[in-house]
Write an enzyme that holds these catalytic residues in place. Sequence first.
Site, PDB file in Angstrom:
ATOM      1  N   HIS A 238      60.186  87.622 -17.823  1.00  0.00           N
ATOM      2  CA  HIS A 238      59.366  87.108 -16.684  1.00  0.00           C
ATOM      3  C   HIS A 238      59.892  87.577 -15.342  1.00  0.00           C
ATOM      4  O   HIS A 238      59.253  87.936 -14.570  1.00  0.00           O
ATOM      5  CB  HIS A 238      59.799  85.521 -16.580  1.00  0.00           C
ATOM      6  CG  HIS A 238      58.744  84.915 -17.751  1.00  0.00           C
ATOM      7  ND1 HIS A 238      57.328  85.127 -18.054  1.00  0.00           N
ATOM      8  CD2 HIS A 238      58.975  83.912 -18.836  1.00  0.00           C
ATOM      9  CE1 HIS A 238      56.867  84.355 -18.932  1.00  0.00           C
ATOM     10  NE2 HIS A 238      57.861  83.720 -19.419  1.00  0.00           N
TER      11      HIS A 238
ATOM     12  N   HIS B 101      63.380  86.426 -23.026  1.00  0.00           N
ATOM     13  CA  HIS B 101      61.822  85.872 -22.730  1.00  0.00           C
ATOM     14  C   HIS B 101      62.053  85.632 -21.230  1.00  0.00           C
ATOM     15  O   HIS B 101      61.190  86.003 -20.405  1.00  0.00           O
ATOM     16  CB  HIS B 101      61.728  84.691 -23.425  1.00  0.00           C
ATOM     17  CG  HIS B 101      60.418  83.982 -23.198  1.00  0.00           C
ATOM     18  ND1 HIS B 101      59.536  84.005 -23.988  1.00  0.00           N
ATOM     19  CD2 HIS B 101      60.158  83.418 -22.032  1.00  0.00           C
ATOM     20  CE1 HIS B 101      58.543  83.233 -23.396  1.00  0.00           C
ATOM     21  NE2 HIS B 101      59.008  82.784 -22.265  1.00  0.00           N
ATOM     22  N   GLU B 102      63.097  84.844 -20.654  1.00  0.00           N
ATOM     23  CA  GLU B 102      63.400  84.597 -19.207  1.00  0.00           C
ATOM     24  C   GLU B 102      63.469  85.939 -18.593  1.00  0.00           C
ATOM     25  O   GLU B 102      62.944  86.185 -17.606  1.00  0.00           O
ATOM     26  CB  GLU B 102      64.362  83.544 -19.053  1.00  0.00           C
ATOM     27  CG  GLU B 102      63.941  82.343 -19.727  1.00  0.00           C
ATOM     28  CD  GLU B 102      62.763  81.572 -19.723  1.00  0.00           C
ATOM     29  OE1 GLU B 102      62.103  81.971 -18.550  1.00  0.00           O
ATOM     30  OE2 GLU B 102      62.626  80.733 -20.321  1.00  0.00           O
TER      31      GLU B 102
END
Length: 266
Positions: free
Chosen positions: A61, A57-58
Amino acid sequence: MTTAATRHDRQISPVFLALVAVMAASAWAVWKEYGASPGFGVFLFVVSGWIVSLCLHEYAHARAALHSGDLTVGAKGYLTLNPLRYTHVALSIVLPVLFVVMGGIGLPGGAVFIERHRIRGRWRHSLISAAGPLTNILFAAALTAPFWLHALDGVPDVFRYALAFLALLQVTAAILNLLPVPGLDGYGIVEPWLSPALRRQVEPFAPFGLLAVFGVLWIPSVNHAFFDGVDALMRALDVSEWDTYWGQEYFRFWQGEPRVPVPFGS
């Protein structure tokens, strides 16, 4: 002078590889029913899988930010998938894992620090915010694929329950993260399209957005409505409430090994 991310900046961290190894080993143990407590294997599989999804997820980004103009994410270690390099390890990893253990809900984590002033274009800002929850959606799709592809023949029941519960966490994380609440990715998607005056008014509330969401979820009627919606979505993916329930029961191995009854009509 800011330069593009080097090969070293993109090298996958041994910490992440260790997490993947734990996830794979625990999945094998659950499948083979290895060990005295299948619940402990389910716990390891779900927690390691959940942390892996948080890392991805990170990373999503950061990767979107890199291609949108913020070349500093490489030097910060965000492209290595190392959870220890995030700006808030407690918020990104520790707190989400605690919420999984305590309540069986996928807490949106955060965050990587993106230097937004380096990025031009509202669409790019929105894409950076959307990249994280889109990763959760893809992870959920992969986990539920055996269900909606009807490819579960021969799959051990406990492994099926573990997949279902981990998928449930991904779905709840995606839904919560996409809420247009300050501090969450959903607000980050719409923020570039708001007027500067409105953004300045909302900005002070961003640190409290996640707390507000969980405060609202404590309201019984809201909580029931939220999980009814989640269950409906899981059923649309051919994952039954039976599967997710027993997945969570096995996950909580410290409560004792569950005795799963035979489903009615089987």
